[in-house]
Design an enzyme around this catalytic site. Structure first.
Site, PDB file in Angstrom:
ATOM      1  N   GLY A  17       0.774  -1.243   0.000  1.00 11.83           N
ATOM      2  CA  GLY A  17       0.000   0.000   0.000  1.00 11.83           C
ATOM      3  C   GLY A  17       0.797   1.279   0.000  1.00 11.83           C
ATOM      4  O   GLY A  17       1.652   1.513  -0.863  1.00 11.83           O
ATOM      5  N   ASP A  60       9.134  -5.808  13.404  1.00 14.85           N
ATOM      6  CA  ASP A  60       7.836  -5.524  14.010  1.00 14.85           C
ATOM      7  C   ASP A  60       7.978  -4.199  14.749  1.00 14.85           C
ATOM      8  O   ASP A  60       8.701  -4.102  15.745  1.00 14.85           O
ATOM      9  CB  ASP A  60       7.464  -6.659  14.987  1.00 14.85           C
ATOM     10  N   ASN A  87       4.957   4.515   8.963  1.00  7.87           N
ATOM     11  CA  ASN A  87       3.798   4.197   8.135  1.00  7.87           C
ATOM     12  C   ASN A  87       3.082   2.904   8.540  1.00  7.87           C
ATOM     13  O   ASN A  87       1.881   2.775   8.319  1.00  7.87           O
ATOM     14  CB  ASN A  87       4.258   4.105   6.673  1.00  7.87           C
ATOM     15  N   TYR A 153      -8.594   2.851  16.364  1.00  4.44           N
ATOM     16  CA  TYR A 153      -7.727   3.342  15.286  1.00  4.44           C
ATOM     17  C   TYR A 153      -7.623   4.872  15.347  1.00  4.44           C
ATOM     18  O   TYR A 153      -6.532   5.441  15.332  1.00  4.44           O
ATOM     19  CB  TYR A 153      -8.333   2.883  13.960  1.00  4.44           C
ATOM     20  N   LYS A 157      -4.412   7.385  15.945  1.00  5.94           N
ATOM     21  CA  LYS A 157      -3.999   8.365  14.940  1.00  5.94           C
ATOM     22  C   LYS A 157      -4.004   9.779  15.531  1.00  5.94           C
ATOM     23  O   LYS A 157      -3.173  10.610  15.183  1.00  5.94           O
ATOM     24  CB  LYS A 157      -4.911   8.278  13.709  1.00  5.94           C
ATOM     25  N   ILE A 188      -7.639   5.694   0.802  1.00  3.99           N
ATOM     26  CA  ILE A 188      -6.710   5.451  -0.305  1.00  3.99           C
ATOM     27  C   ILE A 188      -6.800   3.960  -0.656  1.00  3.99           C
ATOM     28  O   ILE A 188      -6.787   3.105   0.243  1.00  3.99           O
ATOM     29  CB  ILE A 188      -5.244   5.784   0.088  1.00  3.99           C
ATOM     30  N   THR A 190      -5.826   0.685  -1.028  1.00  2.45           N
ATOM     31  CA  THR A 190      -4.718  -0.213  -0.669  1.00  2.45           C
ATOM     32  C   THR A 190      -5.322  -1.534  -0.190  1.00  2.45           C
ATOM     33  O   THR A 190      -6.533  -1.598   0.062  1.00  2.45           O
ATOM     34  CB  THR A 190      -3.875   0.373   0.492  1.00  2.45           C
ATOM     35  N   PRO A 191      -4.503  -2.565   0.030  1.00  2.00           N
ATOM     36  CA  PRO A 191      -5.047  -3.820   0.558  1.00  2.00           C
ATOM     37  C   PRO A 191      -5.802  -3.640   1.877  1.00  2.00           C
ATOM     38  O   PRO A 191      -6.797  -4.327   2.125  1.00  2.00           O
ATOM     39  CB  PRO A 191      -3.792  -4.685   0.741  1.00  2.00           C
ATOM     40  N   LEU A 192      -5.369  -2.681   2.712  1.00  2.00           N
ATOM     41  CA  LEU A 192      -6.063  -2.441   3.993  1.00  2.00           C
ATOM     42  C   LEU A 192      -7.518  -2.041   3.735  1.00  2.00           C
ATOM     43  O   LEU A 192      -8.445  -2.546   4.366  1.00  2.00           O
ATOM     44  CB  LEU A 192      -5.319  -1.340   4.760  1.00  2.00           C
TER      45      LEU A 192
HETATM   46  N1  LIG Z   1      -5.335   3.145   3.011  1.00  2.00           N
HETATM   47  C1  LIG Z   1      -5.960   4.143   3.603  1.00  2.00           C
HETATM   48  O1  LIG Z   1      -7.065   4.562   3.195  1.00  2.00           O
HETATM   49  C2  LIG Z   1      -5.337   4.830   4.777  1.00  2.00           C
HETATM   50  C3  LIG Z   1      -5.922   6.025   5.235  1.00  2.00           C
HETATM   51  C4  LIG Z   1      -5.364   6.688   6.315  1.00  2.00           C
HETATM   52  C5  LIG Z   1      -4.237   6.194   6.915  1.00  2.00           C
HETATM   53  N2  LIG Z   1      -3.696   5.023   6.470  1.00  2.00           N
HETATM   54  C6  LIG Z   1      -2.495   4.549   7.173  1.00  2.00           C
HETATM   55  O2  LIG Z   1      -1.485   4.329   6.223  1.00  2.00           O
HETATM   56  C7  LIG Z   1      -0.598   3.319   6.701  1.00  2.00           C
HETATM   57  C8  LIG Z   1      -0.448   2.248   5.634  1.00  2.00           C
HETATM   58  O3  LIG Z   1      -1.722   1.668   5.384  1.00  2.00           O
HETATM   59  P1  LIG Z   1      -2.058   0.884   4.030  1.00  2.00           P
HETATM   60  O4  LIG Z   1      -3.417   1.297   3.642  1.00  2.00           O
HETATM   61  O5  LIG Z   1      -0.928   1.022   3.087  1.00  2.00           O
HETATM   62  O6  LIG Z   1      -2.163  -0.609   4.595  1.00  2.00           O
HETATM   63  P2  LIG Z   1      -1.556  -1.991   4.056  1.00  2.00           P
HETATM   64  O7  LIG Z   1      -2.257  -3.031   4.836  1.00  2.00           O
HETATM   65  O8  LIG Z   1      -1.606  -2.042   2.573  1.00  2.00           O
HETATM   66  O9  LIG Z   1      -0.025  -1.906   4.498  1.00  2.00           O
HETATM   67  C9  LIG Z   1       0.352  -1.893   5.840  1.00  2.00           C
HETATM   68  C10 LIG Z   1       1.701  -2.561   5.974  1.00  2.00           C
HETATM   69  O10 LIG Z   1       2.097  -2.476   7.364  1.00  2.00           O
HETATM   70  C11 LIG Z   1       2.649  -3.740   7.706  1.00  2.00           C
HETATM   71  N3  LIG Z   1       2.564  -3.950   9.153  1.00  2.00           N
HETATM   72  C12 LIG Z   1       1.461  -4.249   9.887  1.00  2.00           C
HETATM   73  N4  LIG Z   1       1.797  -4.406  11.171  1.00  2.00           N
HETATM   74  C13 LIG Z   1       3.132  -4.204  11.251  1.00  2.00           C
HETATM   75  C14 LIG Z   1       4.067  -4.224  12.323  1.00  2.00           C
HETATM   76  N5  LIG Z   1       3.689  -4.519  13.582  1.00  2.00           N
HETATM   77  N6  LIG Z   1       5.361  -3.931  12.061  1.00  2.00           N
HETATM   78  C15 LIG Z   1       5.758  -3.668  10.793  1.00  2.00           C
HETATM   79  N7  LIG Z   1       4.930  -3.659   9.736  1.00  2.00           N
HETATM   80  C16 LIG Z   1       3.625  -3.909   9.976  1.00  2.00           C
HETATM   81  C17 LIG Z   1       1.832  -4.762   6.923  1.00  2.00           C
HETATM   82  O11 LIG Z   1       2.493  -6.008   6.831  1.00  2.00           O
HETATM   83  C18 LIG Z   1       1.677  -4.046   5.595  1.00  2.00           C
HETATM   84  O12 LIG Z   1       2.735  -4.350   4.715  1.00  2.00           O
HETATM   85  C19 LIG Z   1      -1.215   2.803   7.999  1.00  2.00           C
HETATM   86  O13 LIG Z   1      -0.614   3.460   9.095  1.00  2.00           O
HETATM   87  C20 LIG Z   1      -2.658   3.220   7.886  1.00  2.00           C
HETATM   88  O14 LIG Z   1      -3.259   3.370   9.122  1.00  2.00           O
HETATM   89  C21 LIG Z   1      -4.208   4.333   5.427  1.00  2.00           C
END
Ligand SMILES: NC(=O)c1ccc[n+]([C@@H]2O[C@H](COP(=O)([O-])OP(=O)(O)OC[C@H]3O[C@@H](n4cnc5c(N)ncnc54)[C@H](O)[C@@H]3O)[C@@H](O)[C@H]2O)c1
Length: 265
Positions: A17, A60, A87, A153, A157, A188, A190-192
């Protein structure tokens, strides 16, 4: 080209993501990228995609000793550290009444403890080389608005937002030449987010909830839409670069205006 030439940038959760996009954006502009993640397969793949000598380290973010090791490995490989992007993250939906203590703690450990260690060890390591450095924290618009399903969550944040201000002023007061800024993405793709939507659809189906009929076009509020990972990647790139040398403690929304028009969410 070269907006972050030779800066050593550590991106946590860089295997997927937004983190993957950040790593690619930074490497494309000359950074030496360290991708860390708990997911080895995705992390290695992202390092390959980023190129420019990017490496992957298993990590981690909730574990302090793993931060100490990752910093040591980064210095061993690249000699210094200039940028940390906090991130890594996860999301389990739940209101204040639904969330369990265990889920609440999991959010805290990964988001809050992870960001705390990233800021603490980031500052300690970056200041040692005396060059301009940056820490970029990824928060979320859930830190700015109330959402029915995001209690744990959103709380984390919000804490990351506040950690950013305190750390930014600390660095400014001590003349560290390290800027600490925060990004607030909305939704955004992403897989999440894909997992969240799939789970919500499955839960609604299990409850026999029918989707409401779509409103006629003239009654629809313009939607801010879904962002792409690179929308955040470019914001991270800017804040990591020296172009942002006078930007410290900033809160940058990457949300196509959704926070100033919450009815459109
Ligand atoms: N996608 C969205 O809409 C969105 C919106 C606001 C904020 N965010 C934030 O952006 C960041 C990335 O989210 P994303 O959407 O890319 O998610 P994602 O699930 O695609 O990627 C998250 C990554 O974090 C890794 N991860 C999880 N726990 C971990 C740990 N304990 N230590 C190390 N790595 C770890 C996962 O393995 C994964 O590769 C997050 O902090 C999320 O809260 C995402």
């Amino acid at each position: 080209m070269g907006r972050v030439e030779d800066k050593v940038c550590l991106v946590t959760g860089g295997g997927s993501g937004l983190g993957r996009a950040d790593a690619i954006a930074l490497a494309k502009e000359g950074a030496k990228v360290v991708i860390t993640d708990i997911d080895k397969e995705n992390g290695e793949d992202a390092a390959h995609a980023a190129g420019n000598g990017a490496i992957f380290l298993e990590h981690d973010v909730a574990e302090e000793d793993q931060w100490q090791l990752v910093i040591k490995q980064t210095l061993g490989h690249f000699d210094e550290l200039n940028v940390v992007v906090n991130n890594a993250g996860m999301f389990i939906p739940g209101s204040v009444e639904e969330v369990t203590w265990d889920q609440y703690r999991t959010h805290q450990r990964i988001h809050m403890d992870g960001a705390f260690f990233g800021i603490k060890y980031g500052i300690e390591t970056i200041k040692a080389n005396g060059k301009m450095g940056a820490i970029v924290n990824i928060a979320s618009t859930t830190a700015l608005l109330g959402y029915h399903t995001s209690f744990a969550y959103g709380a984390c944040k919000g804490a990351i937002r506040t950690m950013t201000s305190h750390a930014a002023i600390h660095c400014q007061q001590l003349r560290y030449n390290i800027r600490v800024n925060c990004i607030f993405p909305s939704v955004i793709q992403t897989p999440l987010i894909e997992k969240l939507y799939a789970d919500a659809a499955a839960a609604a189906e299990a409850r026999g909830v029918e989707r409401p009929a779509p409103l006629p076009p003239e009654q629809r509020i313009p939607s801010p839409g879904l962002g792409e990972p690179m929308d955040v990647g470019y914001a991270v790139l800017f804040l990591a670069s020296d172009e942002a040398k006078f930007i410290n403690g900033a809160e940058l929304r990457v949300d196509n205006g959704s926070v100033i028009n919450p009815a459109a969410l």
